[in-house]
Design a protein around this motif. Structure first.
Motif, PDB file in Angstrom:
ATOM      1  N   PRO A 282      55.003 -18.735 -60.869  1.00 36.18           N
ATOM      2  CA  PRO A 282      53.822 -17.955 -60.482  1.00 36.18           C
ATOM      3  C   PRO A 282      53.785 -16.613 -61.206  1.00 36.18           C
ATOM      4  O   PRO A 282      54.799 -16.146 -61.744  1.00 36.18           O
ATOM      5  CB  PRO A 282      53.996 -17.773 -58.973  1.00 36.18           C
ATOM      6  CG  PRO A 282      55.477 -17.828 -58.765  1.00 36.18           C
ATOM      7  CD  PRO A 282      56.011 -18.800 -59.784  1.00 36.18           C
ATOM      8  N   THR A 283      52.625 -15.982 -61.189  1.00 33.07           N
ATOM      9  CA  THR A 283      52.484 -14.664 -61.813  1.00 33.07           C
ATOM     10  C   THR A 283      53.431 -13.660 -61.180  1.00 33.07           C
ATOM     11  O   THR A 283      53.971 -12.779 -61.866  1.00 33.07           O
ATOM     12  CB  THR A 283      51.029 -14.174 -61.679  1.00 33.07           C
ATOM     13  OG1 THR A 283      50.157 -15.141 -62.277  1.00 33.07           O
ATOM     14  CG2 THR A 283      50.838 -12.830 -62.365  1.00 33.07           C
ATOM     15  N   GLN A 284      53.655 -13.781 -59.883  1.00 36.59           N
ATOM     16  CA  GLN A 284      54.569 -12.872 -59.194  1.00 36.59           C
ATOM     17  C   GLN A 284      55.964 -12.911 -59.806  1.00 36.59           C
ATOM     18  O   GLN A 284      56.658 -11.893 -59.869  1.00 36.59           O
ATOM     19  CB  GLN A 284      54.639 -13.225 -57.711  1.00 36.59           C
ATOM     20  CG  GLN A 284      55.580 -12.332 -56.906  1.00 36.59           C
ATOM     21  CD  GLN A 284      55.739 -12.803 -55.478  1.00 36.59           C
ATOM     22  OE1 GLN A 284      55.058 -13.736 -55.043  1.00 36.59           O
ATOM     23  NE2 GLN A 284      56.617 -12.179 -54.733  1.00 36.59           N
ATOM     24  N   ALA A 285      56.373 -14.079 -60.278  1.00 33.90           N
ATOM     25  CA  ALA A 285      57.700 -14.195 -60.892  1.00 33.90           C
ATOM     26  C   ALA A 285      57.797 -13.300 -62.116  1.00 33.90           C
ATOM     27  O   ALA A 285      58.812 -12.615 -62.330  1.00 33.90           O
ATOM     28  CB  ALA A 285      57.969 -15.650 -61.270  1.00 33.90           C
ATOM     29  N   PHE A 286      56.768 -13.266 -62.915  1.00 37.54           N
ATOM     30  CA  PHE A 286      56.798 -12.437 -64.121  1.00 37.54           C
ATOM     31  C   PHE A 286      56.709 -10.954 -63.770  1.00 37.54           C
ATOM     32  O   PHE A 286      57.294 -10.121 -64.476  1.00 37.54           O
ATOM     33  CB  PHE A 286      55.652 -12.841 -65.040  1.00 37.54           C
ATOM     34  CG  PHE A 286      55.800 -14.226 -65.590  1.00 37.54           C
ATOM     35  CD1 PHE A 286      56.618 -14.477 -66.671  1.00 37.54           C
ATOM     36  CD2 PHE A 286      55.133 -15.300 -65.002  1.00 37.54           C
ATOM     37  CE1 PHE A 286      56.768 -15.758 -67.178  1.00 37.54           C
ATOM     38  CE2 PHE A 286      55.274 -16.582 -65.494  1.00 37.54           C
ATOM     39  CZ  PHE A 286      56.098 -16.816 -66.586  1.00 37.54           C
ATOM     40  N   GLN A 287      56.022 -10.629 -62.689  1.00 36.73           N
ATOM     41  CA  GLN A 287      55.989  -9.237 -62.242  1.00 36.73           C
ATOM     42  C   GLN A 287      57.369  -8.792 -61.768  1.00 36.73           C
ATOM     43  O   GLN A 287      57.818  -7.670 -62.067  1.00 36.73           O
ATOM     44  CB  GLN A 287      54.961  -9.089 -61.124  1.00 36.73           C
ATOM     45  CG  GLN A 287      53.539  -9.303 -61.592  1.00 36.73           C
ATOM     46  CD  GLN A 287      52.537  -9.396 -60.453  1.00 36.73           C
ATOM     47  OE1 GLN A 287      52.927  -9.629 -59.296  1.00 36.73           O
ATOM     48  NE2 GLN A 287      51.260  -9.232 -60.744  1.00 36.73           N
TER      49      GLN A 287
ATOM     50  N   ALA B 256      54.844 -22.909 -71.274  1.00 34.18           N
ATOM     51  CA  ALA B 256      53.544 -23.067 -70.620  1.00 34.18           C
ATOM     52  C   ALA B 256      53.357 -22.040 -69.516  1.00 34.18           C
ATOM     53  O   ALA B 256      52.269 -21.481 -69.338  1.00 34.18           O
ATOM     54  CB  ALA B 256      53.408 -24.483 -70.056  1.00 34.18           C
ATOM     55  N   SER B 257      54.405 -21.775 -68.748  1.00 40.10           N
ATOM     56  CA  SER B 257      54.306 -20.751 -67.698  1.00 40.10           C
ATOM     57  C   SER B 257      54.049 -19.384 -68.315  1.00 40.10           C
ATOM     58  O   SER B 257      53.258 -18.594 -67.789  1.00 40.10           O
ATOM     59  CB  SER B 257      55.600 -20.715 -66.870  1.00 40.10           C
ATOM     60  OG  SER B 257      55.761 -21.889 -66.111  1.00 40.10           O
ATOM     61  N   LEU B 258      54.708 -19.090 -69.413  1.00 39.05           N
ATOM     62  CA  LEU B 258      54.479 -17.824 -70.095  1.00 39.05           C
ATOM     63  C   LEU B 258      53.036 -17.729 -70.578  1.00 39.05           C
ATOM     64  O   LEU B 258      52.402 -16.673 -70.469  1.00 39.05           O
ATOM     65  CB  LEU B 258      55.440 -17.686 -71.273  1.00 39.05           C
ATOM     66  CG  LEU B 258      56.860 -17.232 -70.954  1.00 39.05           C
ATOM     67  CD1 LEU B 258      57.776 -17.479 -72.140  1.00 39.05           C
ATOM     68  CD2 LEU B 258      56.878 -15.758 -70.572  1.00 39.05           C
TER      69      LEU B 258
ATOM     70  N   SER C 160      52.669  -7.288 -68.541  1.00 37.34           N
ATOM     71  CA  SER C 160      53.163  -6.553 -69.706  1.00 37.34           C
ATOM     72  C   SER C 160      54.639  -6.826 -69.959  1.00 37.34           C
ATOM     73  O   SER C 160      55.464  -6.783 -69.052  1.00 37.34           O
ATOM     74  CB  SER C 160      52.948  -5.048 -69.490  1.00 37.34           C
ATOM     75  OG  SER C 160      53.526  -4.297 -70.528  1.00 37.34           O
ATOM     76  N   GLY C 161      54.938  -7.118 -71.226  1.00 40.20           N
ATOM     77  CA  GLY C 161      56.319  -7.286 -71.638  1.00 40.20           C
ATOM     78  C   GLY C 161      56.884  -8.678 -71.491  1.00 40.20           C
ATOM     79  O   GLY C 161      57.990  -8.946 -71.971  1.00 40.20           O
ATOM     80  N   SER C 162      56.162  -9.594 -70.851  1.00 41.83           N
ATOM     81  CA  SER C 162      56.725 -10.926 -70.613  1.00 41.83           C
ATOM     82  C   SER C 162      56.984 -11.672 -71.918  1.00 41.83           C
ATOM     83  O   SER C 162      58.024 -12.312 -72.087  1.00 41.83           O
ATOM     84  CB  SER C 162      55.780 -11.738 -69.719  1.00 41.83           C
ATOM     85  OG  SER C 162      55.698 -11.175 -68.432  1.00 41.83           O
TER      86      SER C 162
ATOM     87  N   THR D 265      62.576  -5.867 -62.967  1.00 38.25           N
ATOM     88  CA  THR D 265      64.014  -5.908 -63.246  1.00 38.25           C
ATOM     89  C   THR D 265      64.306  -5.427 -64.658  1.00 38.25           C
ATOM     90  O   THR D 265      65.277  -4.687 -64.889  1.00 38.25           O
ATOM     91  CB  THR D 265      64.547  -7.336 -63.053  1.00 38.25           C
ATOM     92  OG1 THR D 265      64.265  -7.771 -61.718  1.00 38.25           O
ATOM     93  CG2 THR D 265      66.048  -7.397 -63.286  1.00 38.25           C
ATOM     94  N   GLN D 266      63.484  -5.820 -65.611  1.00 40.52           N
ATOM     95  CA  GLN D 266      63.699  -5.388 -66.990  1.00 40.52           C
ATOM     96  C   GLN D 266      63.550  -3.877 -67.126  1.00 40.52           C
ATOM     97  O   GLN D 266      64.335  -3.221 -67.824  1.00 40.52           O
ATOM     98  CB  GLN D 266      62.704  -6.096 -67.917  1.00 40.52           C
ATOM     99  CG  GLN D 266      62.875  -5.761 -69.385  1.00 40.52           C
ATOM    100  CD  GLN D 266      64.200  -6.233 -69.935  1.00 40.52           C
ATOM    101  OE1 GLN D 266      64.515  -7.416 -69.894  1.00 40.52           O
ATOM    102  NE2 GLN D 266      64.988  -5.307 -70.472  1.00 40.52           N
TER     103      GLN D 266
END
Length: 771
Positions: A518-523, A316-318, A326-328, A528-529
């Motif tokens: 949060p969106t910041q987590a995916f950023q 759900a977070s994704l 991008s890339g998540s 890191t990736q």
């Protein structure tokens, strides 16, 4: 529905039975009416109940066996009663009451939610099936035990009956017999197996929180490092995960496993270390981990195993926050691939990875899209998300379009054990309600066999797991249910009247949305990736860092972070920080300023590799800040050279440089990957160009000429001196022509100039380079 006549030994004729029931109800009406009035019966009693926040006497059950009796059984009910008021209760008596069967699942919910302070609606069994306690002192628990032959309970048609344990007595404010406490539960009654039993699939989750860090040891085995040693407690005998394996081994369940848990336990089974402040200490729970893995491997053999994507990513977070970064979404497929290999390698079973399980089974179109993006074609949802408007509970499987099947778990059964199950009373009530609801499902349409799925909470406590196991053992006789597994439930024939429309995004629960990453987590994860991809590209053995960091990135997406944003952020940053530390182990060695004397020279730059493996596919670029004054590699202002360094070594690279004018020039050195991306920090140093002019060269040439002439003159003088000495020896006393005067025969030649050893210390003007 035989009532109290049978319980008190009266005749069994219907007429006498109904007469006795009517008389009992009439006799009890004033008492029940007073109890129904509750606190209004007495101001003093109202004050007591208001102060305690509960009824006068609480009833807690310790045992209720059998949970689903048949003919010939004896029902045993035991527990404790406690007077919560400030005055004693006299003439106290504990009774058992059996109410009429309930009509449907909603009626069961309503009965469970009714306040036990109201009253028992039916008379007690009485007679020998009661316990006299005389006086109940305030605050003192008193035990009781009742044993009643099932034939005396008055159970008639198949169904769910209300079962009440009541306490009656006199109080100071109400000095007459009345009900002062009652505990209600349910008694499923299905003595014979039905023709078409409900197929029940129970999911048994083995999931835990994130424990492993991205850090590994520098040894060949890459010793893993754990954030803490809490997993050892869960795996140890009596721990949460140990109990889940022990209980699940005896149950007809479908195992749902997070492969990250297996990988963590497998890592713990060997040498591992645990963070302790800024250092790490050796872990000591290898035996515990090995024993747990051995037990689990035996438990899952010949059983259905469903593997979630590695680390159980929050779908759900994704879908709601990560899809815009991008890339998540690209993380899901590798996580699914890792799930297959991990389970197969550690447990030696082939898992199914065709199921996605969003949090609490809550879905919307975007969640379904994300859940199926990695190849899963079946989504485990829940009936409070994909709701039906039917008078019965339909089969779990239903098509929702695009070749995707929604497997709808029953909400009532799935949430039956989410509360605190540590007390026997809470556990018994939950077990009896679960059994009651399962029987009610079968009784809805006895001629229509349906397939029901139960998807409990992801990480049940020990007490919750034990309660779940007791409930499933209550279904062991399979009189109204039969066991099934998740693949079979997903393949069952769908009910044509069941809802197949996925709810819109607006219906997604706000509470669950507030727990998402949060969106910041995916950023941050994307950053890191990218850094990991760049780092792997320069390594000679990239697999040594790919696995631990890729797994750590997957763990950053775990569902276990829900509601814990602080720890989730700290974990993400720790992964990124450790990656930066490793990246910086390949660096440029700082240089002091250089002095370039002459038109051309070489500029050395040193690259140091402190990693334990070699680096390659790197380019070192040197750039002149003022190409008109200083050019690198002849006519260019930028020069590149490839870099390849073994682990723990350095490499010095020399660039040719040419100065065109005097002055200071800033030069920048930077490492780049082969695809042109900067690697690490750049280094800047100054080069002082000191050009040699033609005038200086003319002066230097004149000086050399003078030295040559002086040398010729000295040679001539020495030659004449030698001739005079030879003449003197022969006695002719003749002078050597061209002598130019007498020479001192004792005169010595000029001493050899002393140049001294070359100094190793830097010159005052900075480092000089060789021409």
């Amino acid at each position: 529905m035989a009532e109290a006549a049978d319980f008190q030994g009266r005749g069994h004729s219907p007429a006498r039975r109904w007469l006795w029931r009517a008389a009992s109800l009439m006799a009890g009406a004033p008492l029940l009416g007073a109890l129904a009035a509750g606190a209004g019966a007495s101001p003093a009693q109202a004050a007591v109940e208001s102060a305690t926040g509960a009824r006068t006497v609480t009833v807690a059950l310790d045992t209720l066996t059998p949970s689903a009796p048949v003919k010939g059984d004896t029902l045993v009910v035991s527990g404790t009663v406690t007077n919560k008021s400030k005055s004693p209760v006299t003439e106290a008596r504990v009774d058992l009451r059996v109410g009429p069967p309930l009509s449907g699942r909603t009626a069961i919910d309503d009965a469970a939610e009714r306040s036990p302070d109201t009253a028992a609606e039916v008379p007690p069994l009485g007679g020998s099936y009661q316990v006299d306690l005389a006086k109940l002192a305030p605050g003192v628990p008193y035990t009781f035990s009742l044993s009643v032959p099932v034939g005396k309970l008055g159970l008639g048609e198949d169904g769910v009956y209300q079962l009440g344990v009541s306490v009656s007595g006199d109080t100071a404010d109400a000095p007459y017999e009345h009900v002062v406490g009652v505990q209600r539960t349910f008694l499923p009654w299905q003595p014979e197996a039905t023709r078409k039993r409900t197929q029940i699939t129970y999911l048994w989750p083995l999931i835990s929180t994130t424990r492993m860090s991205a850090q590994t040891g520098s040894d060949d085995q890459q010793t893993p490092v754990f954030e803490n040693d809490d997993l050892a407690g869960e795996l140890a005998p009596g721990g949460r995960l140990d109990q889940l394996v022990s209980l699940g081994n005896q149950l007809p369940v479908t195992w749902v496993i997070d492969p990250d848990l297996l990988a963590s336990a497998d890592a713990m089974a060997g040498n591992y270390r645990v963070r302790s402040g800024k250092n790490t200490v050796p872990g000591k729970s290898q035996a515990v981990a090995r024993q747990w893995l051995n037990s689990l491997e035996k438990a899952v053999q010949d059983r259905k195993v469903v593997a979630l994507p590695f680390a159980d990513p929050d779908l759900a977070s994704l879908a709601h926050r990560g899809k815009d970064v991008s890339g998540s979404l690209s993380q899901l497929q590798p996580a699914t691939d890792a799930a297959v290999s991990t389970v197969d390698t550690i447990l030696h079973v082939k898992p199914s990875v065709d199921f996605a399980w969003p949090v609490n089974g809550a879905i919307d179109p975007s969640i379904v899209d994300v859940a199926t993006s990695a190849g899963a074609h079946k989504v485990i949802t829940r009936s409070d998300s994909l709701q039906d408007n039917l008078p019965y509970t339909p089969t779990a499987a239903r098509p929702i379009g695009g070749g995707t099947t929604a497997v709808v778990a029953d909400t009532r059964l799935s949430t039956a054990f989410q509360g605190d199950m540590t007390s026997a009373d809470d556990s018994i009530l939950a077990v009896q309600k679960f059994l009651a609801q399962s029987l009610a499902v079968t009784l809805q349409q006895p001629g229509n066999q349906r397939s029901i799925v139960v998807a409990p909470q992801r990480m049940p406590t020990v007490a919750q797991a034990q309660s779940m196991a007791r409930a499933l053992h209550g279904l062991d006789p399979e009189r109204w249910t039969q066991t099934s597994d998740l693949p079979a439930a997903a393949a069952a024939k769908p009910d044509p009247d069941a809802n197949t429309k996925v709810p819109g995004a607006s219906r997604y629960p706000k509470k669950l949305r507030g727990q998402e990453l949060p969106t910041q987590a995916f950023q941050e994860i994307r950053t890191t990736q990218d850094a990991l991809d760049k780092f792997k590209a320069v390594l000679s053995l990239p697999d040594r860092v790919d696995a631990p960091f890729s797994n750590a990135i997957n763990r950053s997406l775990s569902t276990s972070w829900r509601g814990d944003r602080t720890d989730a952020g700290q974990y993400r940053r720790s992964v990124d920080r450790y990656l930066r530390i490793l990246t910086d182990e390949v660096q440029l060695v700082p240089k002091s300023d250089l002095t370039l004397s002459g038109r051309s020279a070489t500029i050395p730059v040193t690259v140091q590799n402190n990693l334990l493996q070699g680096v390659e596919h790197l380019m070192l670029r040197l750039e002149s800040g003022q190409p008109t004054r200083l050019k690198i590699d002849g006519s260019k202002d930028v020069a590149e050279q490839p870099i390849k360094i073994d682990g723990g070594h350095s490499q010095s690279v020399k660039f040719s440089a040419a100065g065109n004018a005097n002055g200071r020039v800033e030069v920048t050195a930077q490492l780049y990957t082969v695809d042109g991306k900067p690697y690490g920090k750049s280094m800047t140093f100054n080069v002082k160009v000191s050009e040699v002019t033609p005038t200086v060269l003319l002066v230097m040439a004149a000086g050399v000429l003078l030295l040559a002439l002086a040398g010729v003159k000295m040679y001539s003088r020495r030659k004449r001196t030698a001739a005079r000495r030879a003449a003197a020896v022969t006695g002719d006393g003749a002078s050597v022509p061209g002598d130019g005067g007498d020479a001192d025969p004792g005169q010595r030649s000029d001493p050899t100039p002393d140049t001294g050893p070359e100094s190793a210390s830097p010159s005052d003007t900075g480092e000089k380079v060789d021409r």
